[in-house]
Scaffold this motif. Structure first.
Motif, PDB file in Angstrom:
ATOM      1  N   HIS A   1       0.738  -1.097   0.032  1.00 18.35           N
ATOM      2  CA  HIS A   1      -0.074  -0.108   0.086  1.00 18.35           C
ATOM      3  C   HIS A   1       0.903   1.215  -0.020  1.00 18.35           C
ATOM      4  CE1 HIS A   1      -4.033  -1.986   1.591  1.00 18.35           C
ATOM      5  NE2 HIS A   1      -3.690  -2.610   0.481  1.00 18.35           N
ATOM      6  N   GLU A   2       2.006   1.404   0.713  1.00 16.13           N
ATOM      7  CA  GLU A   2       2.750   2.348   0.511  1.00 16.13           C
ATOM      8  C   GLU A   2       3.234   2.621  -0.488  1.00 16.13           C
ATOM      9  OE1 GLU A   2       5.641   2.685   3.727  1.00 16.13           O
ATOM     10  OE2 GLU A   2       4.343   1.545   5.382  1.00 16.13           O
ATOM     11  N   ILE A   3       3.837   1.412  -1.345  1.00 14.53           N
ATOM     12  CA  ILE A   3       4.244   1.806  -2.480  1.00 14.53           C
ATOM     13  C   ILE A   3       3.536   1.918  -3.652  1.00 14.53           C
ATOM     14  CG2 ILE A   3       5.445   0.213  -4.495  1.00 14.53           C
ATOM     15  CD1 ILE A   3       6.624  -1.615  -2.590  1.00 14.53           C
ATOM     16  N   ARG A   4       1.913   1.516  -3.251  1.00 14.69           N
ATOM     17  CA  ARG A   4       0.960   1.837  -4.369  1.00 14.69           C
ATOM     18  C   ARG A   4      -0.008   3.028  -4.052  1.00 14.69           C
ATOM     19  NH1 ARG A   4       3.122   0.253  -8.892  1.00 14.69           N
ATOM     20  NH2 ARG A   4       3.919  -1.901  -8.630  1.00 14.69           N
ATOM     21  N   GLY A   5       0.392   3.914  -3.344  1.00 18.22           N
ATOM     22  CA  GLY A   5      -0.273   5.325  -3.007  1.00 18.22           C
ATOM     23  C   GLY A   5      -1.424   5.033  -2.178  1.00 18.22           C
ATOM     24  N   GLY A   6      -1.496   3.842  -0.982  1.00 13.71           N
ATOM     25  CA  GLY A   6      -2.194   3.709  -0.343  1.00 13.71           C
ATOM     26  C   GLY A   6      -3.402   2.723  -0.636  1.00 13.71           C
ATOM     27  N   ARG A   7      -3.163   2.206  -2.011  1.00 18.65           N
ATOM     28  CA  ARG A   7      -4.243   1.188  -2.535  1.00 18.65           C
ATOM     29  C   ARG A   7      -3.387  -0.262  -2.884  1.00 18.65           C
ATOM     30  NH1 ARG A   7      -5.730   4.589  -7.866  1.00 18.65           N
ATOM     31  NH2 ARG A   7      -3.307   5.211  -7.763  1.00 18.65           N
ATOM     32  N   ASP A   8      -4.245  -1.143  -3.216  1.00 18.94           N
ATOM     33  CA  ASP A   8      -3.715  -2.389  -3.520  1.00 18.94           C
ATOM     34  C   ASP A   8      -2.862  -2.370  -4.897  1.00 18.94           C
ATOM     35  OD1 ASP A   8      -4.842  -3.783  -1.427  1.00 18.94           O
ATOM     36  OD2 ASP A   8      -6.562  -4.433  -2.555  1.00 18.94           O
ATOM     37  N   ASN A   9      -3.299  -1.580  -5.728  1.00 16.18           N
ATOM     38  CA  ASN A   9      -2.571  -1.233  -6.836  1.00 16.18           C
ATOM     39  C   ASN A   9      -2.669   0.027  -7.410  1.00 16.18           C
ATOM     40  OD1 ASN A   9      -1.751  -2.640  -9.549  1.00 16.18           O
ATOM     41  ND2 ASN A   9      -3.326  -2.042 -10.511  1.00 16.18           N
ATOM     42  N   ASP A  10      -1.703   0.457  -8.195  1.00 18.67           N
ATOM     43  CA  ASP A  10      -1.878   1.901  -8.947  1.00 18.67           C
ATOM     44  C   ASP A  10      -1.896   1.580 -10.372  1.00 18.67           C
ATOM     45  OD1 ASP A  10      -1.112   4.279  -9.818  1.00 18.67           O
ATOM     46  OD2 ASP A  10       0.718   4.504  -9.069  1.00 18.67           O
ATOM     47  N   PRO A  11      -2.914   1.914 -11.024  1.00 23.82           N
ATOM     48  CA  PRO A  11      -2.870   1.735 -12.169  1.00 23.82           C
ATOM     49  C   PRO A  11      -2.575   2.980 -13.283  1.00 23.82           C
ATOM     50  CG  PRO A  11      -5.053   2.712 -11.673  1.00 23.82           C
ATOM     51  CD  PRO A  11      -4.276   2.544 -10.601  1.00 23.82           C
ATOM     52  N   ASN A  12      -2.199   4.077 -12.809  1.00 29.93           N
ATOM     53  CA  ASN A  12      -1.527   5.035 -13.604  1.00 29.93           C
ATOM     54  C   ASN A  12      -0.247   4.910 -14.188  1.00 29.93           C
ATOM     55  OD1 ASN A  12      -3.908   6.559 -12.611  1.00 29.93           O
ATOM     56  ND2 ASN A  12      -2.682   6.989 -10.583  1.00 29.93           N
ATOM     57  N   PHE A  13      -0.284   5.445 -15.405  1.00 34.41           N
ATOM     58  CA  PHE A  13       0.948   5.501 -16.394  1.00 34.41           C
ATOM     59  C   PHE A  13       1.973   6.325 -15.635  1.00 34.41           C
ATOM     60  CE2 PHE A  13      -1.869   5.359 -20.235  1.00 34.41           C
ATOM     61  CZ  PHE A  13      -1.927   3.867 -20.162  1.00 34.41           C
TER      62      PHE A  13
END
Length: 355
Positions: free
Chosen positions: A293-305
């Motif tokens: 979550h720390e790596i992905r901006g507080g989420r399970d996944n970061d889908p952003n380019f």
């Protein structure tokens, strides 16, 4: 659901993303199943023939270095729990869980379609990538040989090719790849996620043993085929402690470079990964997800380019710094592999092939 030996996912739930109908379970049949099949009946791999209209997929993602790819198969028997391609099975009303690794699709028309598409005047010559979605050398390639047939056509046409795999089965095509490498037409990426066979046994249960992948790097490099190691995905508190050891090992085997991506958990992959953690690493499951979550901006996944392949925050920066330092220590220059595109010649038509 108890983990099934030899499979990655511990669940096989139906995806609800597309509002697909639920499968109705026959409870009476399940009660009596052990009388017919035995109480320990294991799920067998099934292969369905698929007849697509085209075989070259094109993309415009700024995060991906290739613009066109070929996938000879849907689903992947390797069963890697982290595989970002798992959600694609939901499009077929199949589970991204065990269905993804047991109910596979093969495309035997792929060579014919590839030859037709390469014959079109509109075809733009740039490296075609294989293994970008599911592994072209997963176990069923042994019988279907669709990947090999496609490579034969690309070699005939002198078309550049980039292969990604985590299987030493690629060595069966060493004869073709060596010829293409002589003309600067092929490069290979071998995925080495861990060197620990105990970790690999549950993380990617039907992929080649880690040391067999390292040996594949050695043999490819010895044959003059440019090969890069992919230390992907890096999973915090599970495999991140191996970064330096993996890079040192693949460098000694002859890899020209190494690359990495922090673990990604899109759509249905996240709950499957959580269930896997709870089954195999219950002592640290919360810690692993907290770091992700720390790596992905507080989420399970970061889908952003721009950030989905790199991650963000302190943990991502730390992993990246360690990786860069290890690459430098191994002597990797970071020079990008360039394949030739000026040698392409369209495939011969059906009549000329007879002569």
């Amino acid at each position: 659901m108890a983990a099934e030996k030899g499979r990655g996912a511990t669940e096989n739930g139906v995806s609800r993303r597309f509002n697909l109908a639920e499968h109705i379970t026959d409870g009476d049949w399940l009660d009596a199943m052990h009388l017919v099949d035995g109480a320990t009946r294991r799920r067998r791999t099934e292969v369905t023939v698929e007849h697509p209209r085209t075989i070259i997929t094109r993309n415009k993602s700024p995060d991906i270095s290739f613009s066109q790819s070929i996938n000879a198969y849907r689903g992947c028997e390797h069963g890697c729990i982290y595989c970002f391609a798992r959600p694609t099975h939901a499009y077929h009303d199949l589970s991204p869980g065990l269905d993804f690794e047991t109910r596979l699709f093969a495309k035997p028309d792929a060579p014919h379609l590839l030859r037709a598409e390469l014959s079109k005047p509109s075809h733009s010559v740039s490296p075609i990538a294989m293994g970008t979605n599911t592994d072209p050398y997963q176990p069923i390639e042994r019988d279907w040989k669709i990947t090999r047939q496609c490579i034969e056509i690309l070699m005939e046409c002198r078309h550049p090719l980039f292969i990604t795999t985590k299987s030493d089965r690629i060595l069966r095509d060493l004869d073709l790849l060596t010829q293409m490498a002589g003309d600067g037409l092929v490069a290979v990426m071998i995925s080495v996620t861990t060197l620990d066979p105990k970790v690999a046994r549950t993380l990617e249960p039907r992929a080649a043993h880690p040391l067999r992948r390292v040996e594949a790097i050695r043999q490819l490099a010895t044959a003059g085929i440019p090969v890069v190691a992919s230390v992907s995905p890096i999973i915090p508190a599970i495999t991140d402690h191996e970064i330096e050891a993996i890079i040192e090992t693949v460098a000694a085997a002859g890899a020209r470079d190494a690359t990495f991506i922090p673990v990604r958990l899109p759509h249905e992959v996240a709950p499957l990964f959580r269930a896997w953690l709870q089954e195999h690493y219950p002592d640290r499951s919360k810690k692993v997800m907290r770091i992700i979550h720390e790596i992905r901006g507080g989420r399970d996944n970061d889908p952003n380019f721009g950030t989905r392949m790199r991650g963000q925050g302190v943990w991502a920066d730390l992993i990246r710094a360690r990786f860069i330092k290890a690459r430098k220590r191994a002597g990797f220059s970071g020079e990008r592999l360039a394949l030739r595109t000026d040698l392409f010649r369209p495939p011969l038509g059906p009549q000329l092939q007879l002569f």
